[in-house]
Design a protein around this motif. Structure first.
Motif, mmCIF file in Angstrom:
data_model
loop_
_atom_site.group_PDB
_atom_site.id
_atom_site.type_symbol
_atom_site.label_atom_id
_atom_site.label_comp_id
_atom_site.label_asym_id
_atom_site.label_seq_id
_atom_site.Cartn_x
_atom_site.Cartn_y
_atom_site.Cartn_z
ATOM 1 N N PHE A 1 0.685 10.217 -2.825
ATOM 2 C CA PHE A 1 0.709 8.980 -3.610
ATOM 3 C C PHE A 1 -0.655 8.685 -4.239
ATOM 4 O O PHE A 1 -1.687 9.145 -3.756
ATOM 5 N N PHE B 1 3.158 13.248 11.229
ATOM 6 C CA PHE B 1 4.266 12.285 11.129
ATOM 7 C C PHE B 1 5.598 12.933 10.702
ATOM 8 O O PHE B 1 6.606 12.778 11.402
ATOM 9 N N ALA C 1 11.520 11.202 3.906
ATOM 10 C CA ALA C 1 12.885 11.151 4.440
ATOM 11 C C ALA C 1 12.970 10.382 5.747
ATOM 12 O O ALA C 1 13.759 10.697 6.631
ATOM 13 N N MET D 1 10.926 17.851 -0.116
ATOM 14 C CA MET D 1 9.919 17.365 -1.070
ATOM 15 C C MET D 1 8.710 16.837 -0.307
ATOM 16 O O MET D 1 8.832 16.310 0.792
ATOM 17 N N GLU E 1 9.051 13.455 13.032
ATOM 18 C CA GLU E 1 10.299 12.776 12.655
ATOM 19 C C GLU E 1 11.452 13.746 12.439
ATOM 20 O O GLU E 1 12.599 13.401 12.688
ATOM 21 N N HIS E 2 11.124 14.951 11.940
ATOM 22 C CA HIS E 2 12.209 15.824 11.484
ATOM 23 C C HIS E 2 12.374 17.133 12.240
ATOM 24 O O HIS E 2 13.288 17.890 11.942
ATOM 25 N N THR F 1 0.824 -1.214 0.000
ATOM 26 C CA THR F 1 0.000 0.000 0.000
ATOM 27 C C THR F 1 0.862 1.270 0.000
ATOM 28 O O THR F 1 0.365 2.353 0.342
ATOM 29 N N MET G 1 5.140 14.363 -1.166
ATOM 30 C CA MET G 1 4.540 13.556 -2.235
ATOM 31 C C MET G 1 3.179 13.027 -1.813
ATOM 32 O O MET G 1 3.007 12.514 -0.705
ATOM 33 N N HIS H 1 -2.427 6.014 -4.241
ATOM 34 C CA HIS H 1 -3.377 5.369 -3.334
ATOM 35 C C HIS H 1 -3.244 5.941 -1.919
ATOM 36 O O HIS H 1 -3.483 5.245 -0.942
ATOM 37 N N GLN I 1 3.009 2.446 1.901
ATOM 38 C CA GLN I 1 3.294 3.156 3.154
ATOM 39 C C GLN I 1 4.798 3.275 3.384
ATOM 40 O O GLN I 1 5.281 4.295 3.877
ATOM 41 N N LYS J 1 13.667 15.911 2.416
ATOM 42 C CA LYS J 1 12.966 16.741 3.407
ATOM 43 C C LYS J 1 12.381 17.986 2.743
ATOM 44 O O LYS J 1 11.500 18.624 3.303
ATOM 45 N N ALA K 1 -1.384 6.209 0.480
ATOM 46 C CA ALA K 1 -0.285 5.686 1.317
ATOM 47 C C ALA K 1 -0.315 6.244 2.731
ATOM 48 O O ALA K 1 0.718 6.551 3.316
ATOM 49 N N LEU K 2 -1.518 6.400 3.279
ATOM 50 C CA LEU K 2 -1.617 6.861 4.666
ATOM 51 C C LEU K 2 -1.256 5.711 5.595
ATOM 52 O O LEU K 2 -1.525 4.547 5.276
ATOM 53 N N LEU K 3 -0.664 6.045 6.726
ATOM 54 C CA LEU K 3 -0.325 5.006 7.695
ATOM 55 C C LEU K 3 -1.619 4.602 8.400
ATOM 56 O O LEU K 3 -2.300 5.439 9.000
ATOM 57 N N THR K 4 -1.975 3.339 8.289
ATOM 58 C CA THR K 4 -3.327 2.914 8.663
ATOM 59 C C THR K 4 -3.522 2.745 10.165
ATOM 60 O O THR K 4 -4.657 2.695 10.624
ATOM 61 N N ARG L 1 -0.632 16.047 4.429
ATOM 62 C CA ARG L 1 0.642 15.479 4.883
ATOM 63 C C ARG L 1 1.783 15.894 3.951
ATOM 64 O O ARG L 1 2.903 16.148 4.394
#
Lengths: 261, 290
Positions: free
Chosen positions: B114, B131, A138, B110, B135-136, A128, B112, B116, A130, B108, B118-121, B180
């Motif tokens: 996606f 997120f 990154a 950029m 992380e950054h 998917t 994107m 589909h 992810q 960092k 590509a969300l974290l489910t 996101r």
């Protein structure tokens, strides 16, 4: 000539595939080891996975351990009684569990419950996109997804094996002593006198560490490199269980011959 | 479109937000340059001598028939796919020459979205958008909440912050993915098929959001899509890919009035024309087979 060449070609292709896979899994393992500081520095990631992998496997380990111990208690007691050696029941149950059945059966159950779930989860994350999304944000998926799961599997497996063994010993006591009428004091004292910490307990513990390290690696590797479709994820999950089970049994023989021969 | 310099408010990425300077000390006009790139999957050649320039601050749409390698171009820009030949320059950096650390550093800047989503489910809409910030950056919880809710407000999902992706409709998920993608206020945002599978209202909303975000955050937007009306509405430049090359480039008006039969066929959706409908294997093509 074709009937000669084709099998040789197939053999060659199989050997090349095997060498490629070993190289690939070796590099993957190196990447995981390089990323292990992430779950150590961010314990929340590790604790979440310890819960998902370790705690959620606990029930099956407790129940299986209890029943395996009960079967051992029943089998050993009914046979030992024939020779008047029922005083050795505790020792036999403990040695069987500590040396062999504890690590091996826990690893097999762990492969079926936790490792298959790991492969399916990571494979679906790959399918998917992810994991691709993380890379584009990154964030290294090896650090964020794989390393915490690997470390959690590595930590959980020996602990679960210890719990399985304890439950098995209790199950043996339950049947051999509480149901069949063996002596409780003799059950525990035979175990205390006969089981050596270094030769038996420590070696069994080392076995479970090795199994945990190997089968968790197989699980995360299969998930990470699974094809991006439902059939691919399904095959990867099946492969995890099959390869892990075979490796557990073959490694058990190897380790047993090294440790106890 | 006049050259727009990136002036991000994201203080944790100040260095990344500065465009690299050329020899004359000026920021290069093109933020992305794809030069003579060739790429194929096994024997199937997807790109052969592809050249694309994307101007800083513009909205560029890459269009073309299915399988012509539109999404692959996004893979080149993000460094996820390496071309077999040619150069991909992003923000004056040659992607092929970057090591893993430098590539992640470049990413960092950029964002994107996606195809589909590509969300974290396993985390909520709020956490999905938060997120990259978690992380950054070293922002406080309050700062993260402010930024995330601001972006969710823009995509109309402030009140959906506590939902899980599976509880959102396709259009809502697409908007979460958009939020996101822009939360770090990057220099480049790539949209892979942002309109696919959406109802007309959602398409309109996404089109509007892409234009609005581009204007408001001074980003460069690269959109990959099949949808001609939406692409014409939002783009400064459209690039039509076919046969492994950029078949045509220009403003939507220029392409709509193009005399090139292949471009005309694609822009009008005509079934007959030089762009083949039937799939041809590489060997068949080289033999001129049927």
């Amino acid at each position: 000539m074709k009937f000669l060449v084709t099998p040789i070609q197939k053999l060659g292709a199989t050997v090349i595939d095997l060498v490629y896979s070993l190289g690939s899994i070796g590099l993957f393992f190196y990447r995981i080891l390089s990323a292990l500081m992430t779950p150590i520095l961010r314990p929340a990631l590790l604790f979440t996975q310890l819960y998902m992998i370790g705690v959620k496997t606990l029930i099956i380990i407790l129940v299986s351990g209890l029943f395996v111990g009960m079967v051992l208690g029943l089998q050993f007691y009914t046979n030992l009684v024939d020779f008047g050696a029922e005083s050795q029941l505790g020792l036999l149950v403990a040695l069987t569990l500590v040396r062999e059945l504890g690590p091996v059966l826990t690893a097999l159950l762990f492969a079926g419950r936790a490792c298959s779930a790991l492969t399916a989860e990571i494979g679906l994350m790959r399918a998917t996109e992810q994991l691709d999304a993380m890379e584009m944000m990154a964030v290294d998926p090896i650090k964020r997804v794989i390393a915490p799961r690997y470390l959690a599997g590595f930590i959980s497996m020996p602990l679960l094996a210890a719990i399985f063994t304890l439950m098995g010993i209790y199950g043996g006591h339950l049947v051999g002593v509480s149901v069949l009428g063996g002596d409780s004091g003799i059950y525990w004292s035979a175990m205390q006198n006969g089981v050596d910490f270094y030769d038996d307990v420590l070696n069994g513990f080392i076995k479970s560490i090795v199994f945990g390290a190997v089968i968790t690696l197989i699980a995360v590797y299969q998930g990470y490199y699974s094809p991006r479709n439902s059939e691919g994820v399904s095959s990867a999950t099946t492969r995890t269980v099959v390869v892990s089970s075979l490796l557990i049994l073959s490694l058990d023989f190897l380790l047993t011959s090294l440790m106890f021969s | 479109m006049s050259e727009i310099q990136k002036t991000s408010s994201n203080q944790d990425n100040t260095d990344l937000d500065k465009p690299e300077l050329d020899n004359a000390g000026k920021a290069s006009k093109n933020i992305v340059a794809i030069k003579d790139v060739s790429f194929g999957y096994g024997p199937r050649l997807v790109h052969s001598g592809l050249n694309i320039d994307i101007e800083r601050g513009s909205i560029t749409t890459i269009m073309g028939p299915s399988g012509c390698g539109k999404s692959t171009v996004l893979g080149f820009i993000g460094g996820r796919i390496s071309p077999q030949k040619g150069q991909v320059i992003v923000d004056s950096k040659d992607i092929a020459s970057l090591n893993n650390t430098a590539l992640y550093e470049l990413r960092k800047s950029m964002g994107m979205m996606f195809q589909h989503n590509a969300l974290l489910t396993d985390i909520t809409v709020f956490e999905n958008v938060a997120f990259p910030l978690r992380e950054h950056t070293n922002k406080t919880e309050q700062e993260i909440a402010d930024m995330v809710l601001d972006k969710l407000e823009h995509v109309g999902l402030r009140e959906a912050a506590d939902l899980y992706p599976e509880e959102c409709s396709g259009g809502m998920q697409r908007r979460v993915a958009l939020a996101r993608a822009i939360v770090m206020e990057p220099a480049i945002v790539m949209y892979d098929e942002p309109f696919t599978g959406l109802d007309p209202i959602s398409k309109g909303i996404i089109t509007q959001l892409i234009a609005e975000m581009n204007e408001r955050l001074n980003i460069t937007s690269i959109v990959v899509t099949h949808d001609v009306p939406e692409a014409c509405e939002v783009s400064d430049q459209i690039i039509v890919l076919a046969g492994g090359k950029a078949l045509g480039k220009g403003s939507p008006e220029e392409l709509m009035s193009s005399d090139d039969p292949a471009i005309k066929q694609f822009m009008t959706g005509a079934p007959d024309g030089p762009v083949a409908y039937h799939y041809r294997s590489q060997s068949n093509e080289s033999e001129g087979g049927h």
